[in-house]
Scaffold this active site. Structure first.
Site, PDB file in Angstrom:
ATOM      1  N   TYR A 230     -24.804  35.696  -3.182  1.00 22.38           N
ATOM      2  CA  TYR A 230     -23.782  35.438  -4.118  1.00 22.38           C
ATOM      3  C   TYR A 230     -22.942  36.269  -4.775  1.00 22.38           C
ATOM      4  O   TYR A 230     -23.566  37.245  -5.648  1.00 22.38           O
ATOM      5  CB  TYR A 230     -24.672  34.657  -5.383  1.00 22.38           C
ATOM      6  N   ASN A 231     -21.692  36.232  -4.530  1.00 20.72           N
ATOM      7  CA  ASN A 231     -20.748  37.165  -5.093  1.00 20.72           C
ATOM      8  C   ASN A 231     -21.222  38.587  -4.828  1.00 20.72           C
ATOM      9  O   ASN A 231     -21.044  39.761  -5.624  1.00 20.72           O
ATOM     10  CB  ASN A 231     -20.639  37.223  -6.479  1.00 20.72           C
TER      11      ASN A 231
END
Length: 342
Positions: free
Chosen positions: A58-59
Site C-alpha cells: 500500500y503506497n
C-alpha cells in the site's frame, strides 16, 4: 476504548478478539495525509475498533509507516494485520514478489521496520502464488511464527481448493493453520459465497472481507449511463476499479439498492456495509476511509439492523454466489483449467 459500537469477536480458531469493523488503511500515506490518518485511527480506537489492516504494497510502504507511528503508544491494544506476496519495487528482478522463502523473509523484516514493531499479529498471504511450492511458504510461515515475528497467518484472494492445500501442508509440517481469509465481498459481487465462505466455515477460519462498498459503487453516487464526477475514484480512472467494479450492471443494481435504503431512511453506504456484516460468517468487515466523514458513515452502519425484506431485495438483484455481470473474472486473479493445444 468504548466497546458499545463494536464488541469483540473471536478471530477464527485463534485466541484473538477483534472488532466488527476493521480499519483498512490503503489510502493512508497518499490519498489521506498522515495527520488525517492519525485522527481517523485515534477516533476508531475510541469507538471500540482494535483491528487495523495494512499491506507492504500500500503506497509503496507508506501506509505501514503511518500505521506504525500512529499506534506506537498503544501497540499491544491493536491487532495489526499486514500482507506479503504482492509485487514490490523493481519488477524486472525475480525476487520482488511472491511467496518464496527469500522474498517472505525480506518482506516481513521490511514490514516490521516500517511499522516500528517487533511482531505482526496477522500476516496475510496477499494472493495465490502458483510458482512456489505450497510446502515452502507454509514452512516459512512456521519459521516466522516460531521466531516470534508473526503470531498468526491468514490468506487473501485464495480460492477454496488452494485453502485446502494450505491447510493440508500446515498439518503435514506441524504449522498452525490459517485463522482468517480475506476475500472481496459486497452486494454486487457475491462470488466469495460459493467457495471462500464454505471453506472458511469448514476450517474454522474467520472471514474478513474487503471492499464492502465495491470501491464506492454502492454509495449510490454513480448514476448508470452518466460520467462520474472528476473528484471521484471512478473519475480518476482508478485502475483496479475500472477492472473490477466499474460495470454498468453494478451501477444499475447499486442504484436500486440505494433507492431501497433511502426508503428506510438509511444512507446507501451504511446499508451496503450492514448487509456484508449481516452474514453470520463474517467476523469483521474491512472499511478503507479516505476522509473522516467516510469513517463517521462506516461506524454508523454498526447500528443498522437489516430485515428479511432487505435480504430478499438484494437476493432479487444479485443471485447468491454470483457477481452482477455474468461471467465476470478479475484479471488480477489466476484463472486456470483450459490450455489450448494450438
Amino acid at each position: 476504548m468504548n466497546e458499545l459500537h463494536s464488541g469483540f469477536h473471536q478471530l477464527g480458531h485463534s485466541g484473538l478478539k477483534v472488532s466488527r469493523l476493521c480499519l483498512g488503511t490503503m489510502m493512508f500515506g497518499k490519498q489521506t495525509d498522515e495527520a488525517t490518518s492519525r485522527r481517523i485511527i485515534d477516533q476508531a480506537f475510541e469507538q471500540g475498533v482494535n483491528f487495523i489492516d495494512t499491506a507492504n504494497v500500500y503506497n509503496g510502504g507508506a501506509s505501514e509507516e503511518v500505521v506504525g507511528r500512529a499506534i506506537a503508544e498503544r501497540r499491544d491494544d491493536w491487532v495489526v494485520a499486514t500482507k506479503v506476496g504482492s509485487p514490490m519495487g523493481d519488477q524486472s528482478l525475480p525476487h520482488r514478489r511472491g511467496l518464496s522463502r527469500k522474498h517472505m523473509h525480506k518482506s516481513v523484516h521490511d514490514s516490521l521496520a516500517r511499522m516500528g514493531t517487533d511482531h505482526i499479529d496477522l500476516l496475510y498471504l496477499h494472493r495465490e502464488d502458483h510458482d512456489t511450492p505450497v510446502e515452502e511458504y507454509v514452512a516459512t510461515l512456521g519459521d516466522l511464527i516460531r521466531h516470534g515475528l508473526v503470531r498468526h497467518f491468514g490468506i487473501s484472494n485464495h480460492r477454496g481448493w488452494k485453502t485446502a492445500e494450505i491447510v493440508r501442508a500446515c498439518d503435514q509440517l506441524g504449522v498452525d493453520r490459517p485463522i482468517a481469509t480475506q476475500p472481496l465481498y459486497n452486494a454486487v459481487n457475491r462470488q466469495a459465497e460459493q467457495e471462500v465462505f464454505t471453506a472458511a466455515e469448514h476450517f474454522d477460519m474467520a472471514v474478513v472481507p474487503y471492499s464492502p462498498l465495491a470501491r464506492g459503487v454502492l454509495t449510490g453516487k454513480y448514476a448508470p449511463g452518466e460520467k462520474p464526477g472528476a473528484d471521484t475514484r471512478a473519475g480518476h480512472q482508478d485502475k483496479r476499479m475500472m477492472e473490477t467494479e466499474w460495470r454498468e450492471e453494478s451501477l444499475v443494481v447499486a442504484q436500486k439498492i440505494a433507492d431501497h435504503a433511502r426508503s428506510r431512511d438509511i444512507e446507501p453506504a451504511e446499508f451496503a456495509l450492514a448487509w456484508v456484516m449481516n452474514n453470520d460468517l463474517v467476523t469483521s468487515a474491512i472499511v478503507g476511509p479516505r476522509t473522516e466523514a467516510h469513517w463517521d458513515s462506516y461506524i454508523r452502519a454498526l447500528d443498522i439492523e437489516l430485515t428479511e425484506e432487505d435480504e430478499a431485495l438484494v437476493d432479487s438483484l444479485i443471485t447468491p454466489g454470483h457477481a452482477s455481470t455474468p461471467g465476470f473474472n478479475d484479471p488480477a486473479h489466476f484463472v486456470s483449467g483450459r490450455y489450448p493445444r494450438s
